[in-house]
Enzyme design. Structure first.
Site, short mmCIF file in Angstrom:
data_model
loop_
_atom_site.label_atom_id
_atom_site.label_comp_id
_atom_site.label_asym_id
_atom_site.label_seq_id
_atom_site.Cartn_x
_atom_site.Cartn_y
_atom_site.Cartn_z
N GLU A 1 14.93 50.15 42.36
CA GLU A 1 15.37 51.49 42.74
C GLU A 1 14.91 52.54 41.92
OE1 GLU A 1 19.35 52.20 44.64
OE2 GLU A 1 19.61 53.56 43.05
N TYR B 1 18.64 48.34 39.59
CA TYR B 1 18.57 49.97 39.38
C TYR B 1 18.12 50.32 38.04
CZ TYR B 1 22.25 49.53 42.98
OH TYR B 1 22.92 48.90 44.26
N LYS C 1 13.46 65.54 39.13
CA LYS C 1 13.86 67.19 39.37
C LYS C 1 12.37 67.97 39.23
CE LYS C 1 18.70 66.95 38.01
NZ LYS C 1 19.83 67.45 37.36
N TRP D 1 18.42 59.24 48.18
CA TRP D 1 18.56 60.29 48.94
C TRP D 1 19.56 61.25 47.94
CZ3 TRP D 1 16.18 61.65 53.41
CH2 TRP D 1 16.53 62.61 54.18
N LYS E 1 29.57 46.99 59.99
CA LYS E 1 28.31 47.47 60.03
C LYS E 1 27.33 46.53 60.09
CE LYS E 1 29.19 49.35 55.79
NZ LYS E 1 28.69 49.89 54.43
N PRO F 1 34.78 53.29 45.95
CA PRO F 1 35.50 54.06 45.03
C PRO F 1 36.69 54.89 45.66
CG PRO F 1 33.05 54.05 44.44
CD PRO F 1 33.28 53.41 46.06
#
Length: 594
Positions: free
Chosen positions: A21, A285, A26, A53, A182, A158
């Site tokens: 991922e 990640y 920026k 996103w 889902k 969370p």
């Protein structure tokens, strides 16, 4: 291709999938650096990569752009995150239509975090309230086109974890039931939130199975790279930190290298335990960093730096519209991104054989083909901008490249010499010393094993073949000498053209010459690289323009070095040479005594 299909196919073969991922940087430099990192990491063969996103939809346009470039330029199966935050249905459909038109089939459907400056998620007018609504919308409007992944929370979402760091049993069970909704709505894969207690993940998987969730559940692994960042991320996600992990980190928290080393060790041990319990896929990640993620996979024996496999001599596209493409002209071997750009408008891509000339459908040459990441631009400045007083000075730069002293080339999007070039670099140095300025080459190969680290492709249990190929610039006088020499070397074919469209060749305009092919069990002969005059005629404009766009223009206007490069561009020929005798031929015999 859908990620779920790739994961299940690997599982059927007894293999473990892995994926990475990334998040949108920026700055423009950050984006350039990310793509260079992706290029390196994708070489190890991840099943897919996903791009996040930004919070509140803050990076929507950049995420769409990065996802499309991942799929079509980096050539990796790409999954785009899509959230409900600040996204009315019109924007959601725009995002989905954009990625569909770019050949992307995979979406990670999320509710999303609250917008910047807000503590709670608020449904935007005309938008959706939760990921379940988003899954329902995608399935109802787009049918089965998209593979839909959803998030799973081993410790519960969370939002329902209390001040004590735990969710109540009721909240946890409610979270599981929502996850099942889902899946029932059409999601086909679960990727989990990060965690550091493997037992919690294994319990979560078992609990999912108990309520009828049967799809693959992929654990999300975040290597610890930095102590403060680790605390910040686990605090934000309300992730449980096992006592033994904190005990190991506390004494080394100010030693970043020690923290990274421990993070690699911890990630490796977590993965070993999960794999032992039957997990078939790992999602890393990366936080846009490569070393820790790759180190974990190496420790697990899932990747090997010395054995990076290739399905073809060039990276196979992931775009759903190009997945069957398996033939390309050799001219763009060092500029694959440019080739993809110039052929993106094609409706059909060559499969099995090159077929009829399609030169008319190549995209026009534009600034896009010469745009470079700033880091690469800087490297060219450092390595290629030197005072040039004569053609001999230009030859010297080409010799330096062949010696391996330079990591960049104006005619290449790749870094340094490719492994197979090193087989013939001594001969290339001699050729360049004689004024033949090489920009592309391959050695002859006769029945080399397909898993060879230098010339192999296509996987194991096959054999690969190559005709020797050489492409270079030279003066008219030197070209005349080459043409004369080739009269005594009937196995060599050549094409040459200058900027003024003056052609010299001993091949017919309709000839297509396969210069790379492979033989594999239960398959037809695969011939992924060809030489053809029509494509060479298209390529030559790009090759000549590179003298200006990627080298001469690095000098100030009216600089003598810049003027010299322009003179060479306007007077030299571009030559393509093939030694068709791949067993006993010698392409370098052309240059003997010249």
């Amino acid at each position: 291709m859908k990620v779920i299909d790739k994961i299940q196919s690997l599982a059927d073969e007894g293999k473990t999938a892995f994926s990475f991922e990334f998040f949108p940087p920026k700055t423009e430099d950050g984006v350039d650096n990310l793509f260079e990192r992706m290029d390196r990491m994708v070489a190890y063969g991840p099943t897919f990569c996903d791009i996040t996103w930004g919070a509140g939809g803050s990076t929507a346009d950049l995420t769409l752009d990065i996802a499309s470039r991942m799929q079509n330029v980096v050539c990796v199966e790409s999954m785009m995150h899509l959230t409900c935050t600040n996204m009315p249905v019109e924007k959601i459909d725009h995002a989905l239509e954009t990625i569909r038109s770019n050949g992307i089939q995979n979406v990670l459907a999320l509710r999303g975090d609250p917008p910047h400056g807000q503590d709670k998620f608020v449904q935007v007018e005309g938008g959706f309230d939760c990921a379940l609504d988003l899954v329902n919308h995608i399935r109802s409007k787009y049918g089965d086109y998209f593979g839909i992944t959803v998030a799973g929370y081993p410790e519960a979402h969370p939002d329902v974890i209390g001040e004590n760091g735990l969710a109540s049993n009721e909240a946890y069970q409610s979270d599981l039931e929502y996850l099942k909704k889902k899946i029932d709505a059409g999601a086909d894969l679960i990727v989990t939130q990060l965690f550091y207690d493997t037992d919690i993940f294994l319990k979560f998987v078992n609990d999912c199975r108990q309520i009828g969730i049967s799809c693959p559940i992929v654990p999300g692994i975040m290597p610890i790279n930095n102590y403060r960042g680790f605390l910040r991320m686990t605090g934000f996600c309300k992730t449980k930190i096992p006592v033994e992990v904190m005990a190991a980190l506390e004494p080394i928290k100010d030693n970043e290298e020690a923290v990274k080393a421990y993070g690699i060790h911890l990630g490796t041990e977590m993965c070993k335990k999960m794999l032992a319990h039957g997990v078939k896929s790992l999602h890393l990640y990366t936080l846009n960093m490569e070393k820790s993620a790759l180190a974990i996979l190496m420790n697990l024996g899932m990747i090997d730096e010395s054995k990076i496999s290739r399905s073809l001599p060039w990276r196979r596209p992931a775009n759903v519209f190009r997945t069957k493409e398996d033939v390309r002209p050799i001219f763009w071997a060092n500029r694959p991104k440019s080739y993809i750009s110039r052929t993106k408008g094609w409706e059909d891509f060559p499969q099995g054989r090159w077929g009829d000339s399609r030169s008319a459908s190549y995209g026009a040459l534009s600034d896009h083909q010469f745009s470079r990441p700033r880091a690469r631009d800087k490297k060219l400045q450092q390595e290629w901008v030197v005072p040039l007083k004569s053609v001999e000075d230009i030859q010297e730069k080409f010799k330096e490249l062949c010696l391996g002293n330079l990591k960049s080339s104006p005619w290449s999007e790749l870094d340094g010499l490719q492994p197979e070039t090193r087989i013939i670099n001594e001969q290339l140095i001699k050729v360049n010393s004689k004024g033949f300025l090489t920009i592309n080459s391959q050695p002859s190969v006769n029945a080399e094993r397909s898993d060879s680290p230098t010339v192999g492709w296509g996987g194991p249990v096959g054999y690969v073949y190559q005709k020797a190929y050489l492409e270079f610039f030279c003066s008219k006088e030197k070209l005349d000498a080459v043409v004369e020499k080739c009269k005594a070397l009937p196995s060599i074919t050549y094409m040459a053209v200058n900027k003024g469209e003056q052609w010299v060749s001993n091949t017919a305009q309709a000839d297509v010459n396969a210069v790379t092919w492979g033989v594999f069990p239960a398959k037809e002969i695969i011939q992924p690289t060809i030489v053809d005059p029509a494509s060479f005629n298209v390529w030559k404009d790009e090759a000549f323009e590179t003298w200006s766009r990627s080298w001469a223009n690095l000098y100030p206007e009216a600089d003598p070095s810049r003027n010299l490069l322009e003179e060479v561009k306007n007077s030299y020929y571009l030559v393509s040479l093939v030694e068709n005798d791949y067993i006993n031929g010698d392409i370098f015999a052309v240059f003997a005594d010249l």
